[in-house]
Write an enzyme that holds these catalytic residues in place. Structure first.
Site, mmCIF file in Angstrom:
data_model
loop_
_atom_site.group_PDB
_atom_site.id
_atom_site.type_symbol
_atom_site.label_atom_id
_atom_site.label_comp_id
_atom_site.label_asym_id
_atom_site.label_seq_id
_atom_site.Cartn_x
_atom_site.Cartn_y
_atom_site.Cartn_z
ATOM 1 N N ASP A 126 0.872 -1.175 0.000
ATOM 2 C CA ASP A 126 0.000 0.000 0.000
ATOM 3 C C ASP A 126 0.910 1.226 0.000
ATOM 4 O O ASP A 126 2.076 1.152 0.368
ATOM 5 C CB ASP A 126 -0.919 -0.016 1.229
ATOM 6 C CG ASP A 126 -2.056 1.008 1.079
ATOM 7 O OD1 ASP A 126 -2.831 1.182 2.007
ATOM 8 O OD2 ASP A 126 -2.122 1.652 0.005
ATOM 9 N N CYS A 147 -6.685 -28.057 12.652
ATOM 10 C CA CYS A 147 -7.800 -29.004 12.547
ATOM 11 C C CYS A 147 -7.315 -30.446 12.448
ATOM 12 O O CYS A 147 -7.977 -31.354 12.969
ATOM 13 C CB CYS A 147 -8.647 -28.676 11.322
ATOM 14 S SG CYS A 147 -9.434 -27.070 11.456
ATOM 15 N N ASP A 168 -7.965 -7.466 0.344
ATOM 16 C CA ASP A 168 -7.002 -7.602 1.450
ATOM 17 C C ASP A 168 -7.740 -7.252 2.726
ATOM 18 O O ASP A 168 -8.566 -6.327 2.716
ATOM 19 C CB ASP A 168 -5.814 -6.646 1.265
ATOM 20 C CG ASP A 168 -6.020 -5.379 2.068
ATOM 21 O OD1 ASP A 168 -6.636 -4.451 1.514
ATOM 22 O OD2 ASP A 168 -5.622 -5.323 3.245
ATOM 23 N N CYS A 204 -5.782 -27.882 7.702
ATOM 24 C CA CYS A 204 -4.769 -27.043 8.373
ATOM 25 C C CYS A 204 -4.279 -27.769 9.624
ATOM 26 O O CYS A 204 -4.971 -28.649 10.168
ATOM 27 C CB CYS A 204 -5.357 -25.676 8.715
ATOM 28 S SG CYS A 204 -6.177 -25.607 10.308
ATOM 29 N N HIS A 257 -5.471 -21.492 10.523
ATOM 30 C CA HIS A 257 -6.794 -21.998 10.121
ATOM 31 C C HIS A 257 -7.578 -20.919 9.356
ATOM 32 O O HIS A 257 -8.167 -21.172 8.310
ATOM 33 C CB HIS A 257 -7.599 -22.434 11.350
ATOM 34 C CG HIS A 257 -9.025 -22.711 10.984
ATOM 35 N ND1 HIS A 257 -9.433 -23.879 10.354
ATOM 36 C CD2 HIS A 257 -10.131 -21.930 11.084
ATOM 37 C CE1 HIS A 257 -10.721 -23.818 10.093
ATOM 38 N NE2 HIS A 257 -11.175 -22.647 10.528
ATOM 39 N N CYS A 278 -11.040 -29.861 7.495
ATOM 40 C CA CYS A 278 -10.027 -28.847 7.164
ATOM 41 C C CYS A 278 -8.643 -29.483 7.292
ATOM 42 O O CYS A 278 -8.372 -30.232 8.231
ATOM 43 C CB CYS A 278 -10.162 -27.658 8.114
ATOM 44 S SG CYS A 278 -8.878 -26.396 7.860
#
Ligand SMILES: CN(C)CCSCc1cc(N)cc2c(=O)[nH]c(N)nc12
Ligand SMILES: [Zn+2]
Length: 371
Positions: A102, A319, A276, A316, A345, A314
């Site tokens: 940015d 999980c 974002d 990840c 996650h 999930c």
């Protein structure tokens, strides 16, 4: 070298949907010097050269193609020249894929106490040690070059909400003058790009004028600024019902600072390609997990003996290997691993959402699912 924005016709699938809501949704690929960005894309925020509580390789496993850096924070510490001397932000933070930075104006207004907006740029005192700085279209563009950003943002003034028509008009006109100076200061190279940021608050004629001013500068992509600044979802969608259409259809459209899953879905339906937001990372650290069952506040005592994962399917680490009871405990006792697992996650959740949206668009399916 492939140019930064090439929505190859065959890869870009705009599918007119049975009813209006979806005909503006599009899925595509942005080709850059640092790799491809599959859109609609969610960009995790790495303000100070790190996505908080994540290793870059972990961010990569969530499916993110691009992350955000930030001019304001990095110019104060460690300094853009130092990052340049050390080989640029990609090398410094060990992230080899695209980086978007940015332009800094937004952060100056939200972070530094003492600041003054002049035609030249924004003069401000560092929120760290009070030392004096100036950010201008030229210095912001040079800093982003020194950082080695794949996508550089033009230096704009984010018009606050609410603003009167007059306030929004003069703010938008300043942004147009600054965009021209930003574009002139940009060192254009194949595979790198600069995005203009349109302003105009909630006034459609100002949004149109802002778009026309910036289209003249032929940016590689365009961001819609001045939204997600407290106007609320209804007003944001009202602006998004027309603003994306003011921008070139063959260039990426980035909605800055957005957002929750429902905001992202609504904005994609209105033609937005890139997002974002700090929500998945910041709320993860604060104990909020996004799941298909809704948001789970893991600190709630009902989870203290819950031996099931956040989401059974999930992939990840949180999980796959841990239970809600363990996450509840880690977050309660403020263990660093708690922040790591919750963040991982949530980033995985947001990337899965984007993947599903891209697949639905490509197959011409409606994606009104509210995640
Ligand atoms: C890490 N992110 C929270 C920061 C990147 S997005 C910041 C950001 C957010 C919003 N909502 C509006 C604007 C805007 O109008 N202009 C600029 N330059 N940045 C903006
Ligand atoms: Zn998970």
């Amino acid at each position: 070298e492939v140019s930064i924005t090439k929505f190859p016709a065959d890869e870009r699938k705009i599918i007119a949907k049975a009813h209006d809501k979806y005909k503006k949704a599009r899925a595509g690929i942005i080709n850059t010097r640092h790799g491809q960005i599959h859109t609609p894309a969610f960009m995790p925020v790495g303000t100070k050269g790190t996505v908080k509580a994540m290793l870059p390789e972990s961010v990569q496993t969530t499916g993110a193609d691009i992350i955000l850096g930030n001019t304001y924070h990095l110019m104060l510490q460690p300094g853009a020249k130092r990052v340049f001397k050390l080989g640029g932000l990609h090398k410094f933070m060990n992230w080899s894929k695209p980086l978007l930075t940015d332009s800094g104006g937004f952060q100056v207004m939200s972070l530094s106490k003492l600041r003054k907006i002049t035609e030249e740029g924004v003069i401000f005192n560092s929120h760290i040690d009070g030392s004096k700085f100036m950010l201008s279209p030229e210095s912001s563009t040079e800093i982003q070059y020194l950082l080695g950003s794949t996508i550089t943002m033009a230096f704009d003034e984010c018009t606050p909400y609410p603003s009167t028509y007059e306030q929004a008009k003069s703010s938008m006109e300043l942004t147009s003058r600054w965009a021209k100076r930003s574009r002139k200061a940009f060192y254009s190279r194949d595979g790198y790009g600069q995005f203009g940021i349109i302003q105009g608050s909630i006034y459609n004629d100002l949004r149109l004028k802002s778009a026309l001013d910036l289209i003249e500068l032929d940016f590689e992509g365009y961001a819609i600024g001045g939204l997600a600044v407290g106007e609320g979802q209804e007003l944001m969608f009202k602006v998004l019902d027309y603003a994306p259409d003011l921008l070139p259809i063959n260039k990426p459209r980035y909605l800055m600072g957005v957002g929750k899953p429902a905001d992202i879905i609504g904005a994609v339906q209105r033609g937005i390609d890139m997002f974002d937001c700090v929500i998945p990372t910041r709320s993860g650290r604060n104990g909020q997990a996004f799941t298909k069952y809704g948001v789970v506040n893991i600190r709630n005592s009902k989870y203290k003996e819950d031996n099931t994962p956040l989401e059974e399917d999930c992939l990840c680490p949180a999980c796959k290997n841990y239970t809600k009871a363990y996450l509840h405990y880690l977050v309660k006792v403020k263990e660093i691993l708690g922040a790591m697992l919750m963040t991982w996650h949530n980033l995985m959740y947001f990337q899965k959402l984007m993947l599903r949206i891209r697949e639905y668009i490509a197959q011409g399916k409606d994606f009104d699912f509210i995640s």
